[in-house]
Design an enzyme around this catalytic site. Structure first.
Site, PDB file in Angstrom:
ATOM      1  N   TYR A 142     -37.529  -3.020   0.196  1.00 53.25           N
ATOM      2  CA  TYR A 142     -38.636  -2.176   0.662  1.00 53.25           C
ATOM      3  C   TYR A 142     -39.573  -2.934   1.607  1.00 53.25           C
ATOM      4  CZ  TYR A 142     -37.179   1.061  -3.003  1.00 53.25           C
ATOM      5  OH  TYR A 142     -36.455   1.909  -3.802  1.00 53.25           O
ATOM      6  N   LYS A 192     -26.195  -7.192  -8.115  1.00 55.34           N
ATOM      7  CA  LYS A 192     -24.864  -6.899  -7.572  1.00 55.34           C
ATOM      8  C   LYS A 192     -24.329  -8.177  -6.928  1.00 55.34           C
ATOM      9  CE  LYS A 192     -23.171  -3.181  -6.591  1.00 55.34           C
ATOM     10  NZ  LYS A 192     -21.955  -2.549  -7.155  1.00 55.34           N
ATOM     11  N   ASP A 253     -36.174   5.093 -13.517  1.00 54.01           N
ATOM     12  CA  ASP A 253     -36.216   6.560 -13.553  1.00 54.01           C
ATOM     13  C   ASP A 253     -35.127   7.118 -14.465  1.00 54.01           C
ATOM     14  OD1 ASP A 253     -38.410   6.735 -11.969  1.00 54.01           O
ATOM     15  OD2 ASP A 253     -37.485   7.924 -10.384  1.00 54.01           O
TER      16      ASP A 253
END
Ligand code: NAD
Length: 367
Positions: A142, A192, A253
Site C-alpha cells: 500500500y 508467500k 476480514d
C-alpha cells in the site's frame, strides 16, 4: 492510583452514539476502579472538516500525540464524497495512523458463545473461537514506490510495489510473539515465500527473531492462501497470526466474518515504545460510520466498548478490568439482549443506550 489521559474522537455517523456509551463505561471504571481516566474530546473526520475545513487539525494531533491512548469512533459519509481527497474524513484517520507511527494492527476475532449460531460457519467450528490477527500496518504494497499508472488508452501499465525491510518484520513479529506468550503460546506467520521475495525475507526474519528471543513459543510458517482456506475450514487451530499489510487486510476480514456482526469487532493499532516508556496506541471498532442507521439509536456499541477493553489490556496492563468488561458483555449476550444487527429469534431487542445500560448493570453485578 495512576491517572491516564484518554483522547476520545467520536467522528461521524454512529461514532458519537457508540462513543457516548463507551464514556459511560469509562465513567464506571473511574467510580469503581483503582485508576482514573482523564477524558478529552475532539473532532475528527467529517465533523472536523465542517468545523475547520480539515479532517485532522494540528491541535487535535498534538492532543493525540500527548495522550496515553486514543479512542476513535468512525468517520465518513456521503456528504463529503465531493471533498478533495486530502480533506476527506478518511484522511483524518490516515493522518493519525501515520503521525503516531502505528505499525501493528491487532484484530481479535472472538466468537461469543451466545452468537455462535449467527456465524456463516457451523456453530461447532466457531464456538469459543479466539484468534488474534497481527497485521503490519505501515509498510508493504500500500505504501511501496513506484506506485503508478503509465501509458495511454488501451495500453496502460499499472505498478504497485511490495517493499519490506528487516526492521519492519522484526518489530511486528516481536509484537506477535509477545502477545502469544500472554495467550496460547502459538504463532502462525503467513506469507508467500514460494512466489514473493518479500515472503522469503519475512519468513527468514520471523524465524530469526523466534530463534533468538522466543524459543518457548510454537511457530508455524503458513502460505497466506492456505491460511485463508484454513481459517474457513478449521479456524480454532489458530491463536496468533502475524502477517503483512495486504494479507492482513484480507485475512482479518475473513476472520471477522466468522464471528457474526461488524458491530462486535474491536481493534487496536500500536506504535513503538517511546523513550518515556509510553506506547502510542489507538483503539477503534472495525466498522465504519454506518450512515444508514446513524441517529436512530440502533447502533451496536459493543465493538467500541470492547475497543476500550483492549485499551485497558494493552495500554494500561489492566487485564483484570478488561476481563471484567469482557465477562459483562458475554453475560449481556447470554441474557438474550440484542441490538438490531445481531437480533435472533426469541431474543430481546435493545437500543444503543439500552445495550450500554445492560453492560453497566452487569459491571455493577461484578463490582
Ligand atoms: P459500515 O461499517 O459503516 O457499515 C456496513 C454495514 O454494517 C451497514 O449496514 C451498517 O449499518 C452496519 N453496521 C456497521 N457498524 C454497525 C454497528 N456498530 N451496529 C450496527 N450495525 C452496524 O461500512 P460502509 O457502509 O461501507 O461505510 C460507511 C462509511 O464509513 C463510509 O463513508 C466509509 O468510508 C466509512 N468507513 C469508515 C471506517 C473507519 O472510520 N474506520 C471504516 C470503514 C468504513
Amino acid at each position: 492510583m495512576a491517572t491516564y489521559d484518554l483522547l476520545l474522537l467520536a467522528g461521524d455517523g454512529i461514532g458519537p452514539e457508540i462513543m457516548a456509551q463507551t464514556k459511560r463505561i469509562i465513567g464506571w471504571f473511574n467510580d469503581n476502579g483503582e485508576h482514573q481516566f482523564n477524558i478529552q474530546d475532539d473532532l475528527v473526520g467529517g465533523a472536523s472538516y465542517e468545523a475547520h475545513k480539515n479532517p485532522a487539525t494540528d491541535e487535535m494531533m498534538a492532543k493525540a500525540m500527548a495522550a496515553d491512548a486514543v479512542l476513535f469512533g468512525a468517520v465518513g459519509g456521503e456528504q463529503w464524497a465531493g471533498v478533495p481527497y486530502d480533506e476527506r474524513p478518511e484522511a483524518g484517520l490516515l493522518r493519525l495512523r501515520k503521525d503516531m507511527e502505528l505499525f501493528a494492527n491487532l484484530r481479535p476475532a472472538v466468537c461469543y458463545p451466545a452468537l455462535a449460531t449467527a456465524s456463516a460457519l457451523k456453530p461447532e467450528l466457531v464456538e469459543g473461537l479466539d484468534i488474534m490477527i497481527v497485521r503490519e500496518l505501515t509498510g508493504g504494497v500500500y505504501f511501496g514506490e513506484p506506485k503508478q499508472i503509465t501509458g495511454e488508452g488501451n495500453h496502460k501499465r499499472a505498478v504497485d510495489t511490495q517493499v519490506y525491510e528487516t526492521y519492519e518484520i522484526d518489530r511486528i513479529s516481536r509484537v506477535a510473539f509477545d502477545l502469544a506468550k500472554k495467550r496460547s503460546n502459538k504463532v502462525h506467520s503467513a506469507e508467500k515465500h514460494n512466489v514473493m521475495a518479500t515472503g522469503v525475507l519475512w519468513k527468514e526474519v520471523v524465524a530469526r527473531v523466534h530463534g533468538e528471543d522466543f524459543g518457548g513459543v510454537e511457530l508455524y510458517h503458513i502460505l497466506a492462501d492456505n491460511c485463508a482456506m484454513q481459517l474457513v475450514r478449521n479456524p480454532k487451530q489458530f491463536d496468533v497470526i502475524v502477517t503483512d499489510n495486504l494479507f492482513g487486510d484480507i485475512l482479518s476480514d475473513v476472520a471477522a466474518m466468522l464471528t457474526g456482526s461488524l458491530g462486535m469487532l474491536a481493534s487496536a493499532s500500536l506504535g513503538a515504545m517511546g523513550t518515556d516508556g509510553k506506547m502510542k496506541a489507538m483503539y477503534e471498532p472495525v466498522h465504519g460510520s454506518a450512515p444508514d442507521i446513524a441517529g436512530k439509536g440502533e447502533a451496536n456499541p459493543i465493538a467500541m466498548i470492547d475497543s476500550f477493553g483492549m485499551c485497558l489490556r494493552y495500554s494500561f496492563n489492566m487485564g483484570r478490568e478488561a476481563d471484567q468488561l469482557q465477562s459483562a458483555i458475554t453475560q449481556v449476550l447470554a441474557n438474550g439482549l440484542r441490538t438490531a444487527d445481531i437480533m435472533q429469534d426469541g431474543m430481546t431487542g435493545v437500543s444503543t443506550s439500552g445495550m450500554g445500560d445492560a453492560i453497566l448493570c452487569e459491571l455493577e453485578a461484578r463490582a
